[in-house]
Design a protein around this motif. Structure first.
Motif, PDB file in Angstrom:
ATOM      1  N   VAL A  40       0.847  -1.204   0.000  1.00  0.00           N
ATOM      2  CA  VAL A  40       0.000   0.000   0.000  1.00  0.00           C
ATOM      3  C   VAL A  40       0.873   1.241   0.000  1.00  0.00           C
ATOM      4  N   LYS A  41       1.890   1.260   0.850  1.00  0.00           N
ATOM      5  CA  LYS A  41       2.794   2.417   0.912  1.00  0.00           C
ATOM      6  C   LYS A  41       3.455   2.659  -0.436  1.00  0.00           C
ATOM      7  N   THR A  42       3.911   1.590  -1.078  1.00  0.00           N
ATOM      8  CA  THR A  42       4.573   1.714  -2.378  1.00  0.00           C
ATOM      9  C   THR A  42       3.595   2.215  -3.438  1.00  0.00           C
ATOM     10  N   SER A  43       2.379   1.716  -3.390  1.00  0.00           N
ATOM     11  CA  SER A  43       1.347   2.154  -4.333  1.00  0.00           C
ATOM     12  C   SER A  43       1.031   3.631  -4.164  1.00  0.00           C
ATOM     13  N   TRP A  44       0.838   4.046  -2.933  1.00  0.00           N
ATOM     14  CA  TRP A  44       0.484   5.446  -2.664  1.00  0.00           C
ATOM     15  C   TRP A  44       1.653   6.377  -2.995  1.00  0.00           C
ATOM     16  N   THR A  45       2.867   5.957  -2.678  1.00  0.00           N
ATOM     17  CA  THR A  45       4.039   6.777  -2.992  1.00  0.00           C
ATOM     18  C   THR A  45       4.186   6.958  -4.499  1.00  0.00           C
ATOM     19  N   ALA A  46       3.939   5.882  -5.256  1.00  0.00           N
ATOM     20  CA  ALA A  46       4.023   5.972  -6.716  1.00  0.00           C
ATOM     21  C   ALA A  46       2.981   6.936  -7.255  1.00  0.00           C
ATOM     22  N   GLU A  47       1.780   6.913  -6.677  1.00  0.00           N
ATOM     23  CA  GLU A  47       0.757   7.850  -7.145  1.00  0.00           C
ATOM     24  C   GLU A  47       1.168   9.287  -6.860  1.00  0.00           C
ATOM     25  N   LEU A  48       1.641   9.559  -5.652  1.00  0.00           N
ATOM     26  CA  LEU A  48       2.045  10.915  -5.291  1.00  0.00           C
ATOM     27  C   LEU A  48       3.184  11.415  -6.172  1.00  0.00           C
ATOM     28  N   SER A  49       4.170  10.561  -6.420  1.00  0.00           N
ATOM     29  CA  SER A  49       5.303  11.000  -7.247  1.00  0.00           C
ATOM     30  C   SER A  49       4.883  11.167  -8.703  1.00  0.00           C
ATOM     31  N   GLY A  50       3.934  10.352  -9.170  1.00  0.00           N
ATOM     32  CA  GLY A  50       3.472  10.464 -10.541  1.00  0.00           C
ATOM     33  C   GLY A  50       2.680  11.734 -10.808  1.00  0.00           C
ATOM     34  N   LEU A  51       2.021  12.243  -9.789  1.00  0.00           N
ATOM     35  CA  LEU A  51       1.219  13.456  -9.965  1.00  0.00           C
ATOM     36  C   LEU A  51       2.081  14.709 -10.023  1.00  0.00           C
ATOM     37  N   GLY A  52       3.225  14.677  -9.369  1.00  0.00           N
ATOM     38  CA  GLY A  52       4.068  15.876  -9.326  1.00  0.00           C
ATOM     39  C   GLY A  52       3.561  16.859  -8.279  1.00  0.00           C
ATOM     40  N   ASN A  53       4.396  17.814  -7.908  1.00  0.00           N
ATOM     41  CA  ASN A  53       4.061  18.763  -6.845  1.00  0.00           C
ATOM     42  C   ASN A  53       2.835  19.608  -7.144  1.00  0.00           C
ATOM     43  N   GLN A  54       2.635  19.974  -8.417  1.00  0.00           N
ATOM     44  CA  GLN A  54       1.551  20.889  -8.750  1.00  0.00           C
ATOM     45  C   GLN A  54       0.175  20.212  -8.772  1.00  0.00           C
ATOM     46  N   ASN A  55       0.102  18.872  -8.718  1.00  0.00           N
ATOM     47  CA  ASN A  55      -1.177  18.171  -8.827  1.00  0.00           C
ATOM     48  C   ASN A  55      -1.517  17.336  -7.585  1.00  0.00           C
ATOM     49  N   GLN A  56      -0.909  17.629  -6.462  1.00  0.00           N
ATOM     50  CA  GLN A  56      -1.127  16.813  -5.263  1.00  0.00           C
ATOM     51  C   GLN A  56      -2.584  16.829  -4.801  1.00  0.00           C
ATOM     52  N   ASP A  57      -3.340  17.862  -5.174  1.00  0.00           N
ATOM     53  CA  ASP A  57      -4.743  17.909  -4.781  1.00  0.00           C
ATOM     54  C   ASP A  57      -5.593  16.893  -5.544  1.00  0.00           C
ATOM     55  N   GLN A  58      -5.040  16.272  -6.576  1.00  0.00           N
ATOM     56  CA  GLN A  58      -5.778  15.295  -7.369  1.00  0.00           C
ATOM     57  C   GLN A  58      -5.548  13.859  -6.891  1.00  0.00           C
ATOM     58  N   THR A  59      -4.791  13.689  -5.851  1.00  0.00           N
ATOM     59  CA  THR A  59      -4.491  12.349  -5.360  1.00  0.00           C
ATOM     60  C   THR A  59      -5.742  11.641  -4.859  1.00  0.00           C
ATOM     61  N   TRP A  60      -5.722  10.319  -4.962  1.00  0.00           N
ATOM     62  CA  TRP A  60      -6.822   9.521  -4.419  1.00  0.00           C
ATOM     63  C   TRP A  60      -6.839   9.624  -2.896  1.00  0.00           C
ATOM     64  N   PRO A  63      -6.646  13.088   3.513  1.00  0.00           N
ATOM     65  CA  PRO A  63      -5.847  13.317   4.735  1.00  0.00           C
ATOM     66  C   PRO A  63      -6.146  12.267   5.805  1.00  0.00           C
ATOM     67  N   HIS A  64      -7.413  11.830   5.883  1.00  0.00           N
ATOM     68  CA  HIS A  64      -7.791  10.813   6.870  1.00  0.00           C
ATOM     69  C   HIS A  64      -7.060   9.492   6.599  1.00  0.00           C
ATOM     70  N   ALA A  65      -7.020   9.068   5.311  1.00  0.00           N
ATOM     71  CA  ALA A  65      -6.344   7.811   4.960  1.00  0.00           C
ATOM     72  C   ALA A  65      -4.855   7.880   5.265  1.00  0.00           C
ATOM     73  N   LEU A  66      -4.235   9.018   4.973  1.00  0.00           N
ATOM     74  CA  LEU A  66      -2.812   9.184   5.264  1.00  0.00           C
ATOM     75  C   LEU A  66      -2.541   9.137   6.760  1.00  0.00           C
ATOM     76  N   LYS A  67      -3.386   9.794   7.531  1.00  0.00           N
ATOM     77  CA  LYS A  67      -3.215   9.812   8.986  1.00  0.00           C
ATOM     78  C   LYS A  67      -3.392   8.408   9.551  1.00  0.00           C
ATOM     79  N   PRO A  76      -4.418   0.193   5.749  1.00  0.00           N
ATOM     80  CA  PRO A  76      -5.661   0.912   5.991  1.00  0.00           C
ATOM     81  C   PRO A  76      -6.890   0.078   5.650  1.00  0.00           C
ATOM     82  N   THR A  77      -8.006   0.442   6.249  1.00  0.00           N
ATOM     83  CA  THR A  77      -9.247  -0.290   6.012  1.00  0.00           C
ATOM     84  C   THR A  77      -9.761  -0.112   4.596  1.00  0.00           C
ATOM     85  N   VAL A  78      -9.317   0.911   3.871  1.00  0.00           N
ATOM     86  CA  VAL A  78      -9.783   1.151   2.499  1.00  0.00           C
ATOM     87  C   VAL A  78      -9.030   0.302   1.475  1.00  0.00           C
TER      88      VAL A  78
END
Length: 194
Positions: A40-60, A63-67, A76-78
């Motif tokens: 899960v961590k690897t999947s989420w990290t790949a998504e964040l890096s793929g979006l780039g800094n300017q598109n972080q608001d488009q991430t799946w 804040p609750h899931a990250l916390k 995570p339960t999701v």
């Protein structure tokens, strides 16, 4: 995150060895949970890096899931995670799909779409498939019975390696999401006119 990398390293080394030799490896529930959390961590990290800094608001990710992820030692339960054996021992690849589908057709005003984030990580004969949903709906597994071992939720001891999956099956698990994420989750409203 470095502690998680340290914990998962011997698990991955055992999987690689088992995959190359064909010797059966029993992965206990605690290790299955650790491997699932790393996937899960690897999947989420790949998504964040793929979006780039300017598109972080488009991430799946919310804040609750990250916390939740940062504060617990389990995935995570999701998230749902499967382990499989890839036919190619020398392939390294990561695939992702981020899907949003309206709950009704036509879309209900102001209602958020359902979202799915699917990811497959292929590393030298090992496949980790991660699906992230906003709810814990029941859905079929991504591979044929016995070809994919569910690591999360409800981890149990798993016997590795299972029968191999083809690269086409892995791609299908990410690109053809209709089996576990139907077009709409409510009946079409025939009274609505466009």
């Amino acid at each position: 995150m470095s502690r998680l990398e340290t914990k998962v390293k011997p698990i991955m080394e055992s999987l690689f060895h088992s995959r190359r030799t064909g010797n059966t490896l029993t992965l206990p529930p605690a290790e299955a949970s650790t491997l699932a959390r790393w996937a899960v961590k690897t999947s989420w990290t790949a998504e964040l890096s793929g979006l780039g800094n300017q598109n972080q608001d488009q991430t799946w990710l919310s804040p609750h899931a990250l916390k939740q992820f940062a504060s617990r030692d389990v995935p995570p339960t999701v998230s749902w995670v499967w382990l499989a054996s890839h036919q190619d021992l020398d392939r390294v690849e990561q695939m992702q799909a981020h899907v949003a589908i309206d709950r009704t057709s036509p879309p209900a005003p102001g209602e958020a779409a359902r979202r799915l984030h699917a990811s497959a990580l292929v590393i030298n004969g090992i496949v980790l498939v991660v699906y992230n949903f906003e709810s814990r709906e029941h859905f079929p597994p991504p591979f044929r019975p016995m070809h994919g071992l569910r690591l999360w939720p409800r981890p149990t001891a798993v016997e590795f390696p299972p029968p191999e999956v083809s690269h086409q099956e892995v791609t299908g698990a990410i690109a053809h999401y209709g089996h576990w994420f139907p077009l709409h989750n409510r009946a079409f409203d025939h009274s609505t006119r466009i």
